[in-house]
Design an enzyme around this catalytic site. Structure first.
Site, mmCIF file in Angstrom:
data_model
loop_
_atom_site.group_PDB
_atom_site.id
_atom_site.type_symbol
_atom_site.label_atom_id
_atom_site.label_comp_id
_atom_site.label_asym_id
_atom_site.label_seq_id
_atom_site.Cartn_x
_atom_site.Cartn_y
_atom_site.Cartn_z
ATOM 1 N N GLY A 156 35.141 64.790 25.514
ATOM 2 C CA GLY A 156 35.844 63.437 25.285
ATOM 3 C C GLY A 156 37.753 63.450 24.966
ATOM 4 O O GLY A 156 38.171 62.506 24.620
ATOM 5 N N GLY A 211 40.167 62.555 26.724
ATOM 6 C CA GLY A 211 40.588 61.577 27.224
ATOM 7 C C GLY A 211 40.420 60.459 26.998
ATOM 8 O O GLY A 211 41.260 59.822 26.733
ATOM 9 N N MET A 214 40.058 59.281 20.463
ATOM 10 C CA MET A 214 39.768 59.798 19.200
ATOM 11 C C MET A 214 39.267 62.114 19.506
ATOM 12 O O MET A 214 40.370 62.860 18.654
ATOM 13 C CB MET A 214 38.335 60.171 18.376
ATOM 14 C CG MET A 214 38.204 58.960 17.570
ATOM 15 S SD MET A 214 39.350 59.126 16.227
ATOM 16 C CE MET A 214 38.348 59.968 15.191
ATOM 17 N N ASP A 243 36.353 66.108 29.905
ATOM 18 C CA ASP A 243 36.626 64.428 29.440
ATOM 19 C C ASP A 243 35.034 64.697 30.721
ATOM 20 O O ASP A 243 34.979 64.953 31.709
ATOM 21 C CB ASP A 243 37.393 63.151 29.574
ATOM 22 C CG ASP A 243 37.409 62.430 29.335
ATOM 23 O OD1 ASP A 243 37.102 61.979 28.069
ATOM 24 O OD2 ASP A 243 37.011 61.405 30.187
ATOM 25 N N ASN A 272 32.294 59.276 9.958
ATOM 26 C CA ASN A 272 33.349 59.056 9.026
ATOM 27 C C ASN A 272 33.819 59.846 8.692
ATOM 28 O O ASN A 272 33.827 60.568 8.048
ATOM 29 C CB ASN A 272 33.469 57.933 7.942
ATOM 30 C CG ASN A 272 34.569 57.248 8.058
ATOM 31 O OD1 ASN A 272 35.662 57.478 8.408
ATOM 32 N ND2 ASN A 272 34.573 56.296 7.956
ATOM 33 N N HIS A 314 38.234 45.206 10.527
ATOM 34 C CA HIS A 314 38.156 46.170 11.987
ATOM 35 C C HIS A 314 39.325 45.731 13.213
ATOM 36 O O HIS A 314 39.656 44.223 12.918
ATOM 37 C CB HIS A 314 37.465 47.122 12.486
ATOM 38 C CG HIS A 314 37.055 47.616 11.672
ATOM 39 N ND1 HIS A 314 35.875 47.206 10.108
ATOM 40 C CD2 HIS A 314 36.929 49.049 11.377
ATOM 41 C CE1 HIS A 314 36.222 48.696 10.051
ATOM 42 N NE2 HIS A 314 36.327 49.313 10.424
ATOM 43 N N HIS A 315 39.933 45.956 14.221
ATOM 44 C CA HIS A 315 40.212 45.870 15.023
ATOM 45 C C HIS A 315 39.806 44.486 16.182
ATOM 46 O O HIS A 315 38.465 45.124 15.847
ATOM 47 C CB HIS A 315 41.213 46.804 15.691
ATOM 48 C CG HIS A 315 39.790 47.677 16.747
ATOM 49 N ND1 HIS A 315 39.458 47.780 18.092
ATOM 50 C CD2 HIS A 315 39.844 49.281 15.850
ATOM 51 C CE1 HIS A 315 38.509 48.329 17.085
ATOM 52 N NE2 HIS A 315 38.565 49.536 16.547
ATOM 53 N N LYS A 362 36.478 46.063 18.247
ATOM 54 C CA LYS A 362 35.682 47.373 17.469
ATOM 55 C C LYS A 362 33.872 46.494 17.934
ATOM 56 O O LYS A 362 34.406 44.884 18.304
ATOM 57 C CB LYS A 362 35.844 47.301 16.120
ATOM 58 C CG LYS A 362 34.367 48.359 15.491
ATOM 59 C CD LYS A 362 34.204 48.325 14.563
ATOM 60 C CE LYS A 362 33.189 48.494 13.800
ATOM 61 N NZ LYS A 362 33.451 50.142 13.632
ATOM 62 N N GLY A 414 29.612 51.171 10.917
ATOM 63 C CA GLY A 414 28.758 51.991 10.217
ATOM 64 C C GLY A 414 29.237 52.912 9.171
ATOM 65 O O GLY A 414 27.882 52.835 8.525
HETATM 66 P P1 NAD Z 1 37.358 55.979 23.734
HETATM 67 O O1 NAD Z 1 35.921 55.471 24.977
HETATM 68 O O2 NAD Z 1 38.220 55.860 24.184
HETATM 69 O O3 NAD Z 1 36.251 58.091 24.296
HETATM 70 C C1 NAD Z 1 35.289 58.516 24.795
HETATM 71 C C2 NAD Z 1 35.922 59.647 25.459
HETATM 72 O O4 NAD Z 1 34.334 60.417 25.815
HETATM 73 C C3 NAD Z 1 36.477 58.767 26.649
HETATM 74 O O5 NAD Z 1 36.967 59.180 27.153
HETATM 75 C C4 NAD Z 1 34.981 58.685 27.826
HETATM 76 O O6 NAD Z 1 35.303 59.916 29.239
HETATM 77 C C5 NAD Z 1 34.444 60.417 27.359
HETATM 78 N N1 NAD Z 1 32.974 60.958 27.710
HETATM 79 C C6 NAD Z 1 32.289 60.209 27.995
HETATM 80 N N2 NAD Z 1 30.950 60.579 28.816
HETATM 81 C C7 NAD Z 1 31.349 61.999 28.111
HETATM 82 C C8 NAD Z 1 30.949 63.650 28.477
HETATM 83 N N3 NAD Z 1 29.497 63.296 28.354
HETATM 84 N N4 NAD Z 1 31.599 64.474 28.016
HETATM 85 C C9 NAD Z 1 32.816 64.339 28.283
HETATM 86 N N5 NAD Z 1 33.271 63.707 28.112
HETATM 87 C C10 NAD Z 1 32.773 62.645 28.409
HETATM 88 O O7 NAD Z 1 36.470 56.066 22.398
HETATM 89 P P2 NAD Z 1 36.464 57.084 20.868
HETATM 90 O O8 NAD Z 1 36.776 55.659 20.507
HETATM 91 O O9 NAD Z 1 37.720 58.199 21.326
HETATM 92 O O10 NAD Z 1 35.131 57.033 19.966
HETATM 93 C C11 NAD Z 1 34.425 58.453 20.335
HETATM 94 C C12 NAD Z 1 32.865 58.207 19.584
HETATM 95 O O11 NAD Z 1 34.241 58.488 18.554
HETATM 96 C C13 NAD Z 1 32.715 56.985 19.580
HETATM 97 O O12 NAD Z 1 31.017 56.834 19.177
HETATM 98 C C14 NAD Z 1 33.027 56.228 18.363
HETATM 99 O O13 NAD Z 1 32.501 55.600 17.555
HETATM 100 C C15 NAD Z 1 33.853 57.389 17.410
HETATM 101 N N6 NAD Z 1 34.361 57.476 16.358
HETATM 102 C C16 NAD Z 1 33.786 58.220 14.979
HETATM 103 C C17 NAD Z 1 35.212 58.692 14.376
HETATM 104 C C18 NAD Z 1 34.551 58.957 12.975
HETATM 105 O O14 NAD Z 1 34.948 59.385 12.194
HETATM 106 N N7 NAD Z 1 32.952 60.607 12.521
HETATM 107 C C19 NAD Z 1 36.025 57.197 13.984
HETATM 108 C C20 NAD Z 1 36.530 57.301 14.915
HETATM 109 C C21 NAD Z 1 35.734 56.789 16.465
#
Ligand code: NAD
Length: 246
Positions: free
Chosen positions: A10, A12, A15, A36, A105, A133-134, A137, A143
């Site tokens: 992920g 790209g 997070m 990605d 989190n 939140h923004h 969301k 969560g």
């Molecule tokens: P985002 O949409 O900006 O990024 C997700 C990325 O994953 C995208 O670039 C997408 O193309 C990529 N992706 C999708 N399927 C994939 C695969 N099979 N292989 C590789 N890459 C792939 O989302 P985000 O805001 O970065 O959030 C990502 C996740 O993290 C969500 O589930 C979000 O709820 C979670 N999150 C968790 C926390 C935490 O503290 N645990 C904090 C923020 C967000």
């Protein structure tokens, strides 16, 4: 000491990109690759730890791929139901050396806020949660607020406390969502990032516990602590509480 080789799924995304930067900056970690959705995940085959911030629809497949290769994981992707967690625990049993940390989190402040709320819960008959939140969301309540409500409810039950006092008879939705008897109010507002207040009330006093996350970098100390933890903690770890010694 050898650096820990880390890959990011992920990379790209919002997070994932932040995780790539954090790993690159950490002297004891070495970035193997960030992939990605359109990249070949074989690029990560040399990683010791893979970080996953992708999508609930992608993460289980990544876990199976990593577990089969003995790659530990630090997972921030959300959507882990009890059934999914059971599947991950089973994968850990089938691959005994592998450590998998799943945390909804990674913000240390948010984890402390939940812990403080849980500690305070038994002293206050009233409690309500406001999560802010923004507006991009997609899920509500957050969560984190649901986890907080469940932990507060469990602490109240352990202290044999009854329901929160509330005379409301007519409710058109203004009393918010209710999780395990705890009311959660969601605010979506431009300019905000991720914020939560836990309001606790007793006769003549209130206690407010508030956490504010202003940018995604706030999650990175928790992610890096998770990477360092998971290499020598096989099995499934849920949440960063134990990682932080809470
Ligand atoms: P985002 O949409 O900006 O990024 C997700 C990325 O994953 C995208 O670039 C997408 O193309 C990529 N992706 C999708 N399927 C994939 C695969 N099979 N292989 C590789 N890459 C792939 O989302 P985000 O805001 O970065 O959030 C990502 C996740 O993290 C969500 O589930 C979000 O709820 C979670 N999150 C968790 C926390 C935490 O503290 N645990 C904090 C923020 C967000």
């Amino acid at each position: 000491m050898d650096q820990i080789r880390v890959g990011v799924f992920g990379a790209g995304g919002r997070m994932g990109a932040e995780a790539v930067r954090a790993v690159e900056r950490a002297g004891d970690l070495q970035l193997v690759a960030g992939v990605d959705v359109d990249d070949d995940r074989e690029l990560l085959s040399d990683a010791q730890v893979a970080v996953d911030f992708t999508h609930p629809g992608a993460v289980m497949d990544n876990i199976e791929w990593c577990a089969a290769r003995g790659i530990h994981m630090v997972i921030g992707t959300t959507g882990f139901t009890a059934e999914r967690l059971a599947r991950v625990a089973a994968l850990c049993e089938q691959n005994p050396g592998v450590g998998i940390l799943i945390a909804s989190n990674f913000s240390i402040g948010a984890v402390l806020m939940m812990s403080f709320a849980e500690q305070a819960a038994r002293f206050y008959p009233s409690v309500e949660i406001i999560e802010l939140h923004h507006p991009n969301k997609v899920d509500a309540p957050s969560g984190t607020s649901v986890s907080t409500a469940r932990r507060i409810a469990a602490a109240r039950a352990a202290a044999s406390m009854g329901a929160v006092p509330d005379a409301t008879v007519h409710d058109d939705g203004a009393r918010g969502a209710v999780v395990d008897g705890i009311h959660i109010h969601g605010v979506r507002l431009q300019g905000l990032v991720a914020h939560q207040e836990v309001l606790l009330g007793a006769t003549g006093e209130t206690l407010t516990i508030r956490h504010d996350s202003f940018e995604r970098t706030s999650f990175m100390p928790g992610v890096l602590a998770g990477i360092r933890h998971v290499v020598d903690h096989p099995g499934l770890t849920e949440g960063i509480e134990t990682v932080l010694g809470l």
